[in-house]
Design a protein around this motif. Structure first.
Motif, PDB file in Angstrom:
ATOM      1  N   TYR A 256      41.056  58.507  28.883  1.00  0.00           N
ATOM      2  CA  TYR A 256      42.328  57.729  28.577  1.00  0.00           C
ATOM      3  C   TYR A 256      43.412  58.822  28.313  1.00  0.00           C
ATOM      4  O   TYR A 256      43.443  59.713  27.177  1.00  0.00           O
ATOM      5  CB  TYR A 256      42.175  56.686  27.390  1.00  0.00           C
ATOM      6  N   SER A 274      38.073  49.151  35.466  1.00  0.00           N
ATOM      7  CA  SER A 274      37.411  49.768  34.173  1.00  0.00           C
ATOM      8  C   SER A 274      37.980  50.792  33.661  1.00  0.00           C
ATOM      9  O   SER A 274      38.403  51.595  34.512  1.00  0.00           O
ATOM     10  CB  SER A 274      35.935  49.654  34.337  1.00  0.00           C
ATOM     11  N   GLY A 275      38.249  50.936  32.278  1.00  0.00           N
ATOM     12  CA  GLY A 275      38.831  52.044  31.484  1.00  0.00           C
ATOM     13  C   GLY A 275      40.216  52.238  31.611  1.00  0.00           C
ATOM     14  O   GLY A 275      40.992  53.125  31.213  1.00  0.00           O
ATOM     15  N   SER A 277      43.931  50.429  30.197  1.00  0.00           N
ATOM     16  CA  SER A 277      44.578  49.690  28.974  1.00  0.00           C
ATOM     17  C   SER A 277      45.291  48.638  29.417  1.00  0.00           C
ATOM     18  O   SER A 277      46.128  48.846  30.378  1.00  0.00           O
ATOM     19  CB  SER A 277      45.460  50.792  28.317  1.00  0.00           C
ATOM     20  N   ASP A 297      40.953  47.818  27.914  1.00  0.00           N
ATOM     21  CA  ASP A 297      41.221  48.088  26.422  1.00  0.00           C
ATOM     22  C   ASP A 297      42.453  47.618  25.793  1.00  0.00           C
ATOM     23  O   ASP A 297      43.487  47.402  26.717  1.00  0.00           O
ATOM     24  CB  ASP A 297      40.862  49.647  26.216  1.00  0.00           C
ATOM     25  N   HIS A 298      42.550  47.705  24.636  1.00  0.00           N
ATOM     26  CA  HIS A 298      43.659  47.197  23.952  1.00  0.00           C
ATOM     27  C   HIS A 298      43.847  48.041  22.486  1.00  0.00           C
ATOM     28  O   HIS A 298      42.895  48.328  21.780  1.00  0.00           O
ATOM     29  CB  HIS A 298      43.783  45.657  23.726  1.00  0.00           C
ATOM     30  N   ASP A 299      45.119  48.037  21.939  1.00  0.00           N
ATOM     31  CA  ASP A 299      45.452  48.144  20.739  1.00  0.00           C
ATOM     32  C   ASP A 299      45.422  47.146  19.680  1.00  0.00           C
ATOM     33  O   ASP A 299      46.306  46.346  19.805  1.00  0.00           O
ATOM     34  CB  ASP A 299      46.659  49.305  20.621  1.00  0.00           C
ATOM     35  N   ARG A 326      36.164  43.299  25.353  1.00  0.00           N
ATOM     36  CA  ARG A 326      37.627  43.729  25.312  1.00  0.00           C
ATOM     37  C   ARG A 326      38.708  42.815  25.647  1.00  0.00           C
ATOM     38  O   ARG A 326      39.724  42.771  25.013  1.00  0.00           O
ATOM     39  CB  ARG A 326      37.799  45.181  25.876  1.00  0.00           C
ATOM     40  N   GLU A 329      39.237  39.882  23.721  1.00  0.00           N
ATOM     41  CA  GLU A 329      39.725  39.857  22.358  1.00  0.00           C
ATOM     42  C   GLU A 329      41.215  39.936  22.613  1.00  0.00           C
ATOM     43  O   GLU A 329      41.994  39.613  21.933  1.00  0.00           O
ATOM     44  CB  GLU A 329      39.072  41.403  21.799  1.00  0.00           C
ATOM     45  N   CYS A 330      41.550  40.495  23.694  1.00  0.00           N
ATOM     46  CA  CYS A 330      42.992  40.487  23.998  1.00  0.00           C
ATOM     47  C   CYS A 330      43.609  39.216  24.174  1.00  0.00           C
ATOM     48  O   CYS A 330      44.934  38.994  23.872  1.00  0.00           O
ATOM     49  CB  CYS A 330      43.350  41.480  25.430  1.00  0.00           C
TER      50      CYS A 330
END
Length: 474
Positions: A256, A274-275, A277, A297-299, A326, A329-330
């Motif tokens: 990242y 994949s990989g 954000s 992915d996420h923050d 992931r 969850e977002c």
């Protein structure tokens, strides 16, 4: 061996003589070369010992396929020089030591000398895994790159980056497939084009500057398949995949950094990502997309409400959708009305995360025609909220049961099943409400045979709405 293309067998009866014709050797060169093209170059060269008919036939094959794993340290005697892979005489005393580089160079030389370059290479593959020599690699690639080359497959392992020859961009006008794997640096000229290139496969390849990748894609007017696996080394990198003809796209980012990804491919049918954000992806026109497998992915400290709507909205036409934990969850940032209707969605595969059970009712209500539902709880062991999740599941099935469950789902798979209370609760509700369910498969790699038997008995005792449903526990 006799030079004749037929062989006479000694008869058992003197009055009977049988002649067996060597039909394979009598086939035309073009057909024999087509057959040899399915072999590696090492195997093709070995046919040169069959008879004089086959001695130089391998040099007609418009394909060279070299893999360093197929060659150990090789020795040849003086008499073997004309046949670089003549294995039957490797035990002779008078030998020379040949490395992989020597063998490949010798094959090139024999091929060029035998046919005087009358049959240009159309397929060239080189897999040199250890101690590859960039000088040899550069020489072989420059020799292989001609206007007739259709497929180039290069995999090299070298400590330092290898600058790919610029001749590729100037002369490979017939190239259809390009596969590059290793520390290969692409630095194309300001003007070039691949009018026939349909497939690009890049692993670990480096780009000379920030716009090299986008420039490469824009120079491929008929590109259909793209696979990119890369480390993000430079900050502020911008990957633009704007290709009207693209049908399959697979992107794997292994590190990242600050980068942006834009995808606009109206003909795209399959997407794997994949990989990435969630905040770095911009999805444009994906109106023809049939299948998507996304792992983003996420923050956790940021609100992605609108971003989620835009991201999921671009996938609303898919028929098959795979979501990892992931991304689920977002989805907790989105309400049911934020999610689009997935009218075409027939198969949904999701990895269970900590928020899945909150999001699941929304997803199922927005996919009315779902026929296949797959759960995977490989990460679920981190969470132990039986009471909370059981309550959510009960509410989901107590009132308005999702129409896809009651009227459409025919296949339900629960992978990495652990036998928790809420998992059994959910499986029970599926059996009790899915009228058209045909097969339910529950699998667990962590349970021993005794536990599996116990759980299977519990499952078989659960009431079923569908009389034809078959239950299997693997």
């Amino acid at each position: 061996m006799a030079e004749s293309t037929s062989k006479r067998l000694k008869p058992t009866d003197p009055e009977e003589a049988t002649v067996v014709e060597d039909r394979i050797s009598n086939l035309p060169d073009s057909l024999l070369c087509h057959i040899l093209s399915f072999l590696t170059t090492k195997e093709a060269v070995l046919t040169s010992i069959l008879s004089s008919r086959w001695t130089t036939l391998w040099t007609l094959v418009p394909k060279l396929d070299f893999d360093s794993d197929d060659f150990s340290e090789t020795f040849f005697s003086d008499e073997e020089e004309q046949s670089p892979n003549h294995e039957d005489q490797w035990n002779n005393n008078n030998r020379y030591h040949f490395t992989f580089a020597h063998i490949v160079s010798r094959v090139w030389a024999l091929r060029d000398r035998s046919r005087n370059n009358a049959n240009p290479i159309k397929h060239f593959r080189l897999d040199w895994q250890f101690d590859s020599d960039p000088i040899y690699v550069d020489t072989w690639i420059r020799t292989a790159i001609t206007p007739d080359l259709e497929e180039l497959d290069l995999c090299i392992r070298h400590p330092k980056p290898f600058n790919f020859p610029s001749t590729l961009f100037n002369y490979a006008k017939s190239l259809v497939v390009l596969k590059l794997n290793g520390k290969i640096v692409l630095n194309p000229p300001s003007s070039f084009g691949f009018p026939s290139l349909k497939t690009i496969f890049l692993v670990g390849v480096r780009f000379a500057n920030g716009n090299t990748f986008s420039k490469l894609l824009s120079s491929c007017p008929v590109l259909q398949n793209l696979y990119l696996q890369t480390y993000i080394r430079d900050r502020d990198s911008y990957f633009k995949v704007i290709v009207p003809t693209l049908k399959t796209l697979q992107l794997v980012f292994l590190r990242y950094r600050d980068y942006k990804l834009e995808i606009n491919a109206p003909a795209l049918e399959y997407l794997y990502c994949s990989g990435c954000s969630i905040e770095d992806i911009l999805l444009g026109n994906l109106s023809n997309l049939n299948e998507a497998n996304v792992a983003v992915d996420h923050d956790a400290n940021k609100d992605y409400g609108k971003k989620i709507r835009d991201f999921i909205g671009a996938l609303s036409n898919v028929k098959s959708l795979h979501l990892v934990s992931r991304l689920t969850e977002c989805l907790c940032y989105a309400t049911e009305t934020d999610l689009p209707m997935f009218h075409n969605l027939a198969c949904l595969s999701i990895h269970i995360g900590s928020i899945l059970w909150d999001v699941l009712p929304h997803l199922l209500h927005r996919a009315p025609n779902l026929a296949v539902l797959v759960f995977n709880s490989e990460n679920g062991e981190r969470y132990n909220f039986d009471e909370e999740y059981t309550s959510i599941i009960e509410r989901m099935f107590y009132g308005d049961v999702p129409i896809c469950i009651s009227s459409h789902v025919q296949t339900f798979n629960f992978e990495e099943f652990k036998g928790s209370t809420y998992e059994l609760e959910f499986v029970g509700h599926i059996l009790k409400t899915a009228r058209f369910l045909k097969t339910m498969t529950v699998s667990s790699a962590r349970m021993n045979s005794e536990e599996k038997v116990r759980v299977l008995k519990e499952l078989l005792m659960l009431p079923r709405e569908s009389r034809t449903c078959q239950i299997a526990f693997l």
